[in-house]
Design a protein around this motif. Sequence first.
Motif, PDB file in Angstrom:
ATOM      1  N   GLU A   5      55.879  71.855  27.024  1.00 26.73           N
ATOM      2  CA  GLU A   5      55.277  72.735  28.022  1.00 26.73           C
ATOM      3  C   GLU A   5      56.047  72.674  29.349  1.00 26.73           C
ATOM      4  O   GLU A   5      56.254  73.694  30.011  1.00 26.73           O
ATOM      5  CB  GLU A   5      53.812  72.326  28.251  1.00 26.73           C
TER       6      GLU A   5
ATOM      7  N   GLY B 147      56.796  73.412  20.248  1.00 25.01           N
ATOM      8  CA  GLY B 147      55.418  73.084  20.621  1.00 25.01           C
ATOM      9  C   GLY B 147      54.528  72.938  19.394  1.00 25.01           C
ATOM     10  O   GLY B 147      53.695  72.034  19.311  1.00 25.01           O
TER      11      GLY B 147
ATOM     12  N   ARG C 171      58.229  77.711  21.358  1.00 29.85           N
ATOM     13  CA  ARG C 171      56.940  77.820  20.659  1.00 29.85           C
ATOM     14  C   ARG C 171      56.975  77.027  19.349  1.00 29.85           C
ATOM     15  O   ARG C 171      56.017  76.322  19.011  1.00 29.85           O
ATOM     16  CB  ARG C 171      56.600  79.296  20.388  1.00 29.85           C
TER      17      ARG C 171
ATOM     18  N   SER D 168      57.445  66.890  28.119  1.00 34.07           N
ATOM     19  CA  SER D 168      56.713  67.735  27.168  1.00 34.07           C
ATOM     20  C   SER D 168      57.430  69.057  27.007  1.00 34.07           C
ATOM     21  O   SER D 168      58.204  69.484  27.885  1.00 34.07           O
ATOM     22  CB  SER D 168      55.280  67.984  27.661  1.00 34.07           C
TER      23      SER D 168
ATOM     24  N   PRO E 238      52.971  80.016  28.619  1.00 38.09           N
ATOM     25  CA  PRO E 238      53.605  78.832  28.019  1.00 38.09           C
ATOM     26  C   PRO E 238      53.815  78.952  26.515  1.00 38.09           C
ATOM     27  O   PRO E 238      54.764  78.410  25.986  1.00 38.09           O
ATOM     28  CB  PRO E 238      52.621  77.703  28.352  1.00 38.09           C
TER      29      PRO E 238
ATOM     30  N   SER F  51      52.139  77.848  23.734  1.00 41.44           N
ATOM     31  CA  SER F  51      52.045  76.658  22.897  1.00 41.44           C
ATOM     32  C   SER F  51      51.517  77.006  21.509  1.00 41.44           C
ATOM     33  O   SER F  51      51.532  76.177  20.605  1.00 41.44           O
ATOM     34  CB  SER F  51      51.138  75.614  23.553  1.00 41.44           C
TER      35      SER F  51
ATOM     36  N   ALA G 196      53.747  70.353  34.477  1.00 41.76           N
ATOM     37  CA  ALA G 196      52.745  71.428  34.469  1.00 41.76           C
ATOM     38  C   ALA G 196      51.410  70.941  35.027  1.00 41.76           C
ATOM     39  O   ALA G 196      50.760  71.639  35.816  1.00 41.76           O
ATOM     40  CB  ALA G 196      52.571  71.968  33.044  1.00 41.76           C
TER      41      ALA G 196
END
Lengths: 445, 445
Positions: free
Chosen positions: B214, B420, B417, B212, B230, B232, B12
């Motif tokens: 993400e 994250g 999510r 990650s 994304p 997060s 990203a």
Amino acid sequence: MATETPNELSLAESARLVAAGELSSTELVAACLDRIAAREEDVQAWASLDPEHAMAQARACDAARAGGPLHGVPVGIKDVLDTADLPTEMGSPIYKGNRTLSDSSAVAMLRAAGAVILGKTVTCEFAGVAPGPTRNPLDLARTPGGSSSGSGAAVADRMVPMALGTQTGGSVLRPASFCGVVGFKPTYNTINRAGLKFAAENLDTIGFIARSVEDVALSLRVLTQRADPPGSAGPARPRIGLCRTYLWEKAEPETRAALDHAAAAAAAAGAEIVEFELPASFAGLTEARETINNVERARSLAWEWANHRAAISVRMARSIELGQAISGETYHATLQFADTCRLALDGLMEGFDALIAPAVNGEAPVGLAYAGDPSFQGLWTLLHVPAITVPALRGSNGMPVGVQLVARRYADEALLRTAGWLVEVAGLDGRKAMADAASPGRVPA
Amino acid sequence: MATETPNELSLAESARLVAAGELSSTELVAACLDRIAAREEDVQAWASLDPEHAMAQARACDAARAGGPLHGVPVGIKDVLDTADLPTEMGSPIYKGNRTLSDSSAVAMLRAAGAVILGKTVTCEFAGVAPGPTRNPLDLARTPGGSSSGSGAAVADRMVPMALGTQTGGSVLRPASFCGVVGFKPTYNTINRAGLKFAAENLDTIGFIARSVEDVALSLRVLTQRADPPGSAGPARPRIGLCRTYLWEKAEPETRAALDHAAAAAAAAGAEIVEFELPASFAGLTEARETINNVERARSLAWEWANHRAAISVRMARSIELGQAISGETYHATLQFADTCRLALDGLMEGFDALIAPAVNGEAPVGLAYAGDPSFQGLWTLLHVPAITVPALRGSNGMPVGVQLVARRYADEALLRTAGWLVEVAGLDGRKAMADAASPGRVPA
């Protein structure tokens, strides 16, 4: 006993005669090649054919006496399935002359069973809607249906006893119905698709076009490692749901007559016929199938779109563009909707041996540019259930019209037994003319 | 801002810098190639690599300013996915030098998003269990896991920020856990598999290895046409089931400690942690997965078996022979059993944001001949649910051990999510050493 016209034999009968030493593979393959030589200019069922290579396979079979259940018997392969010894062109100029290192799983399993791969049959572009040159052998002015156009035409024209097709919408059952033969699509994901060029992977199902239910059952056993006997006995008094479907308004008089005739024949032979209505929510299945089809075509043809856009037909490009515009959220919700309907149908079909439903709108349309409407086949394709069409009668133009039988997922063998019962006990053979049908089609609502 | 070591950037962050004109694709790709040049002799992550072609792609990206979400960013591709410009050898001598006309769907979609295809990563033979030469970059004496061995090693070693893998048993999550990175397998059949050599088509799922959550989310959006941000943020107080599974006896102390540590960290950050036991019938999933795997391997490799048997590894040959001996009836009953468990799990997971479960047995084993046990990953693969592993802690040998989070089918974005949240809010980052873990693993039963 050597038959005069071995190319007219069924798959099962050919296999029996070759196994018994009463017919050689070379005689059988030569008869099929002779038929092709006589008729191919008119029918155009074959995308690639290498007669010398086919004869070499046949000679090898004759030299090796012991063999599998299809030893020495020729089969046709829809040109979206990889073959190591013949091109795989998928009805697209992009793949002109395309060769693959290996066979697809289905082709390799047919070879392992002893079959001779006779050639590749014409497909619509990427098993979609843009037809190839194939004509309906029963009336050269009419479409054979698609996308397994060559498989339907070749089997109907006695060029080969069985050919593989694939069904994403209605690409096995529709050409079978239009050409007056038997078409079968098994439960989704039970015939291995390694080496198949995907059209839409949540729908694509490899199936068979043949001239009898017995031949379909034999083909299925070879590709699914099943040991069942052919099972032509079937249920003594099958319980059959008569399912006109939410698409009934599309059914032309021929299709209405075919359904009524088949139901009447079954009832006369002792079947219990029960009206069967799909839940109202199922009416979304046709659009859901189109959504899944468009999204997955856009993805599976992403390389062709990026590199060879000008070589993609207008109709396929439209499908791809529609698919590109559909969000992942909508696509996933559509997949889940289909899952929900599948589960519901599993419950609703409890206690039924099969449903009988329209196979097609009517007779094969005149003209070659349009391979017909996939709606009546496609809803069952999305439901992942096994489905078979057998010829029911001749329409007002003398063309065949099939009916469709479907069963619960994984009930493939039971479905074939019921279909065999319908043909053998109830006597449904497709020879009756429409005017002579047991009862006329109902008036559209 | 030009970074000193662009190959260390996340997917990203790379994409953001290239899009902003603060980093060129050529700088980024050159840094990755430099890292590979320095480390490949030890790590052996790449099956094929064409540095000049990669740089040419990067220069083309730099020349064309406007781009997709991955414009100019290099990615690695497991060598079972077709690429038009690089060989696809599948870890098998049978496919040495094999070229395909087209890209697989996933590769074409990555290219359409602007990605540079850096090279093909080493796979176990046909994405199975016979490893290639790849070593674990964290300890060259240990396996990186498999079958996406090269993808795991290359991402962990900062050779590339993201690589595609495929998971049939545990082939994405296990190498990710063994190499200390993030591995994600989405819901079955939501990333298109056109152009993937099937291992076992009812299981095979394309996934991502990255550094990650993400980056995984970004990759997923590209390949599923999703528009979500994304995400997060994640749930404020996630409800997480702690699912040790029926395989808990296989969990080594490191895995027990990893699970306890992750659960404790989540609880400390406000999650509700609930013990979650799978129904007793689910204990059949491991054998069911093996049955499906063996049957489908036998079928998808039918051509290789018939034509190149001597070039198939002993372990793969054993799987094929087992599969050939399984009847179609057993296979279909097994597919139906899996369907039943999937449905049951959908209901049981109602109200949970995710389950947390072991990812692997323990640390990466010493030696390269055995790529590890797929059991803890494979049961979820068969259940078709989305699954992610994130690093939890370091084991007694200093090697990473991940934990696994799973969610309901199609809840991929929600799962990411929650993952994250676990990393960013609960602070699970894999740096804690085992002795220091919140609570020791339980004694085996």
